[in-house]
Design a protein around this motif. Sequence first.
Motif, PDB file in Angstrom:
ATOM      1  N   GLY A   1      -0.257   1.101 -10.083  1.00  0.00           N
ATOM      2  CA  GLY A   1      -1.243   0.856  -9.037  1.00  0.00           C
ATOM      3  C   GLY A   1      -1.684  -0.597  -8.956  1.00  0.00           C
ATOM      4  O   GLY A   1      -2.277  -1.022  -7.978  1.00  0.00           O
ATOM      5  N   TRP A   2      -1.369  -1.368 -10.000  1.00  0.00           N
ATOM      6  CA  TRP A   2      -1.801  -2.756 -10.059  1.00  0.00           C
ATOM      7  C   TRP A   2      -0.644  -3.717  -9.797  1.00  0.00           C
ATOM      8  O   TRP A   2       0.477  -3.463 -10.209  1.00  0.00           O
ATOM      9  CB  TRP A   2      -2.353  -3.090 -11.446  1.00  0.00           C
ATOM     10  CG  TRP A   2      -3.692  -2.495 -11.721  1.00  0.00           C
ATOM     11  CD1 TRP A   2      -3.947  -1.243 -12.206  1.00  0.00           C
ATOM     12  CD2 TRP A   2      -4.961  -3.120 -11.520  1.00  0.00           C
ATOM     13  NE1 TRP A   2      -5.296  -1.055 -12.331  1.00  0.00           N
ATOM     14  CE2 TRP A   2      -5.942  -2.200 -11.911  1.00  0.00           C
ATOM     15  CE3 TRP A   2      -5.352  -4.379 -11.048  1.00  0.00           C
ATOM     16  CZ2 TRP A   2      -7.298  -2.496 -11.842  1.00  0.00           C
ATOM     17  CZ3 TRP A   2      -6.700  -4.668 -10.983  1.00  0.00           C
ATOM     18  CH2 TRP A   2      -7.668  -3.727 -11.380  1.00  0.00           C
TER      19      TRP A   2
ATOM     20  N   PRO B   1      -9.107  -5.799  -4.354  1.00  0.00           N
ATOM     21  CA  PRO B   1      -8.384  -4.661  -3.768  1.00  0.00           C
ATOM     22  C   PRO B   1      -7.235  -5.216  -2.928  1.00  0.00           C
ATOM     23  O   PRO B   1      -7.346  -6.313  -2.377  1.00  0.00           O
ATOM     24  CB  PRO B   1      -9.419  -3.976  -2.872  1.00  0.00           C
ATOM     25  CG  PRO B   1     -10.738  -4.559  -3.255  1.00  0.00           C
ATOM     26  CD  PRO B   1     -10.481  -5.904  -3.851  1.00  0.00           C
ATOM     27  N   LEU B   2      -6.189  -4.459  -2.835  1.00  0.00           N
ATOM     28  CA  LEU B   2      -5.021  -4.929  -2.094  1.00  0.00           C
ATOM     29  C   LEU B   2      -5.384  -5.397  -0.682  1.00  0.00           C
ATOM     30  O   LEU B   2      -4.851  -6.398  -0.192  1.00  0.00           O
ATOM     31  CB  LEU B   2      -3.991  -3.785  -2.035  1.00  0.00           C
ATOM     32  CG  LEU B   2      -2.611  -4.170  -1.588  1.00  0.00           C
ATOM     33  CD1 LEU B   2      -2.019  -5.265  -2.459  1.00  0.00           C
ATOM     34  CD2 LEU B   2      -1.711  -2.933  -1.597  1.00  0.00           C
TER      35      LEU B   2
ATOM     36  N   GLY C   1       2.077   2.436  -3.231  1.00  0.00           N
ATOM     37  CA  GLY C   1       1.120   2.993  -4.192  1.00  0.00           C
ATOM     38  C   GLY C   1       0.268   1.965  -4.910  1.00  0.00           C
ATOM     39  O   GLY C   1      -0.493   2.297  -5.818  1.00  0.00           O
TER      40      GLY C   1
ATOM     41  N   GLU D   1       0.834  -1.202   0.000  1.00  0.00           N
ATOM     42  CA  GLU D   1       0.000   0.000   0.000  1.00  0.00           C
ATOM     43  C   GLU D   1       0.865   1.246   0.000  1.00  0.00           C
ATOM     44  O   GLU D   1       0.649   2.184  -0.764  1.00  0.00           O
ATOM     45  CB  GLU D   1      -0.899   0.017   1.246  1.00  0.00           C
ATOM     46  CG  GLU D   1      -2.320  -0.364   0.934  1.00  0.00           C
ATOM     47  CD  GLU D   1      -3.092  -0.806   2.177  1.00  0.00           C
ATOM     48  OE1 GLU D   1      -2.600  -0.588   3.304  1.00  0.00           O
ATOM     49  OE2 GLU D   1      -4.177  -1.388   1.982  1.00  0.00           O
TER      50      GLU D   1
ATOM     51  N   HIS E   1      -2.898  -0.498  -5.385  1.00  0.00           N
ATOM     52  CA  HIS E   1      -4.259  -0.537  -4.847  1.00  0.00           C
ATOM     53  C   HIS E   1      -4.978  -1.858  -5.136  1.00  0.00           C
ATOM     54  O   HIS E   1      -5.878  -2.250  -4.410  1.00  0.00           O
ATOM     55  CB  HIS E   1      -5.095   0.637  -5.352  1.00  0.00           C
ATOM     56  CG  HIS E   1      -5.088   0.791  -6.848  1.00  0.00           C
ATOM     57  ND1 HIS E   1      -5.705  -0.085  -7.698  1.00  0.00           N
ATOM     58  CD2 HIS E   1      -4.501   1.743  -7.631  1.00  0.00           C
ATOM     59  CE1 HIS E   1      -5.528   0.310  -8.957  1.00  0.00           C
ATOM     60  NE2 HIS E   1      -4.788   1.420  -8.943  1.00  0.00           N
ATOM     61  N   SER E   2      -4.607  -2.564  -6.214  1.00  0.00           N
ATOM     62  CA  SER E   2      -5.372  -3.753  -6.602  1.00  0.00           C
ATOM     63  C   SER E   2      -4.454  -4.837  -7.166  1.00  0.00           C
ATOM     64  O   SER E   2      -3.372  -4.535  -7.665  1.00  0.00           O
ATOM     65  CB  SER E   2      -6.407  -3.405  -7.678  1.00  0.00           C
ATOM     66  OG  SER E   2      -7.234  -2.361  -7.229  1.00  0.00           O
TER      67      SER E   2
END
Length: 455
Positions: free
Chosen positions: A117-118, A60-61, A39, A36, A41-42
Amino acid sequence: MDEPGGYGGGFGLDDFASDSDLADVPDDHWLIEGLEASGLHSVALTWVDVAGHTRVKTVPLARLQEAAEHGVGMSPVFDVYLVDDSVTTSRHIGGPDGDLRLRPDLDRLTALAGQPGWAWAPVDRFHQDGRPYEACQRRFARSMVRRAAEQGLELRMGFETEWVVRRGDEPACTGPAYGMARVVELSAYLGELLTALRDQGLEVLQLHPEYSPGQFELSFAPTDPVGAADQAVLVRETIRALSLAHGLTPSFGPAVAPGAVGNGRHLHLSLWSGGRNLCADGEGPFGMTDVCEPFLSGILRELPALLALGAPSPASYLRLTPSRWAGAFQCWGLENREAALRFIAGQGANAEIKCFDPAANPYLVVGAVIAAGLAGLESRLALPVPVAGDPVRQSERRLPRSLTEAVEHFAASRVLGEALGEALTEAVIAVRTAEVELFAGATPQELAEATRDRY
Ligand code: GLU
Ligand code: MG
């Protein structure tokens, strides 16, 4: 994103959800918090179905730990989906009932450089009560690796990835085959792709323009078989993300245009024991040891049946024709690019299976190749005489010319049937047969167009 992924330093989870059937998942909240903070998120959790599509559930993470422990639900029916998303059925798999649990292998967790973010992780599939799912392709690959290990053998493998990239309806570059002009034309795209692969911890050996217009190839350092299959999935999605970011369309189908050189996904393999490469320094042909030769003979013998896994689309047979370096003949040779099995001798000796293409499920491919090799070892097979020169002039045996023919060999193969088990074997036959029917009236042009952008 400079977090290395599961292939580089990973996230330092050496024993995390490793090679077993992922039974124990330690509670690693610190891991999630670290991700997290960087950075993310998923997470995309992927597996590859029988037809060769990468399927996904994303979480989601914050749900990753839960997913690793208990899995994420997904129907088993996707293993009888066809290339056009229509659905067939088979004796063990099909219909609306049932659910499986997808559990990510967090050893492979990789931050996706092309999708900020992924993150991504491949999954193994389980029944709801926690039993491993018998038709899980990744589990099949791992079980064949174990079978080899029981005989003291380790395999190193690497897939080559070929793809064609277009801008609208035109090839994205106009330079000649293998020409530097193509690298100049697409310098930013290719540069970002290489950087993304590096940031994900993948060890690129080479990138070069290929023969067909807009075609390129990437090759990677060899690794363990399941890792090579995971890598094939990750590489494709990285190419896809970077292509789309540059307004380009990547095609991973075996045939992009009928009559043209298609996309292969050749498999390189070498056999090891106690740190020694068994493809070299032996008494057999071109330095093969007495383990390497029967192993490769087993693969060569089984190639017509293996094609139902490695060249799994009706479109595969638009590609698998002579004089295109696709390996359309059931023969082997030293550095012979028209033989289905090309042997590369000397330092780094290995064999390349050329007849496979990118519609294949890479987990099924690596597992089935190991099964075929081990069967060859068991029967102490010898290799036939190697073929030098163009096999087309030497009345060498052609591999199957259609998917129907390959499926007949597959259905008759005791070696592959025993290795894959009933559920997978029957799903393979059902999907292949249904895809043959789906394209029964199609022209080569229609077949290529309907499949080239589906993988
Ligand atoms: N594109 C060819 C194929 O369909 C392979 C070319 C090469 O040898 O790299 O397999
Ligand atoms: Mg190539």
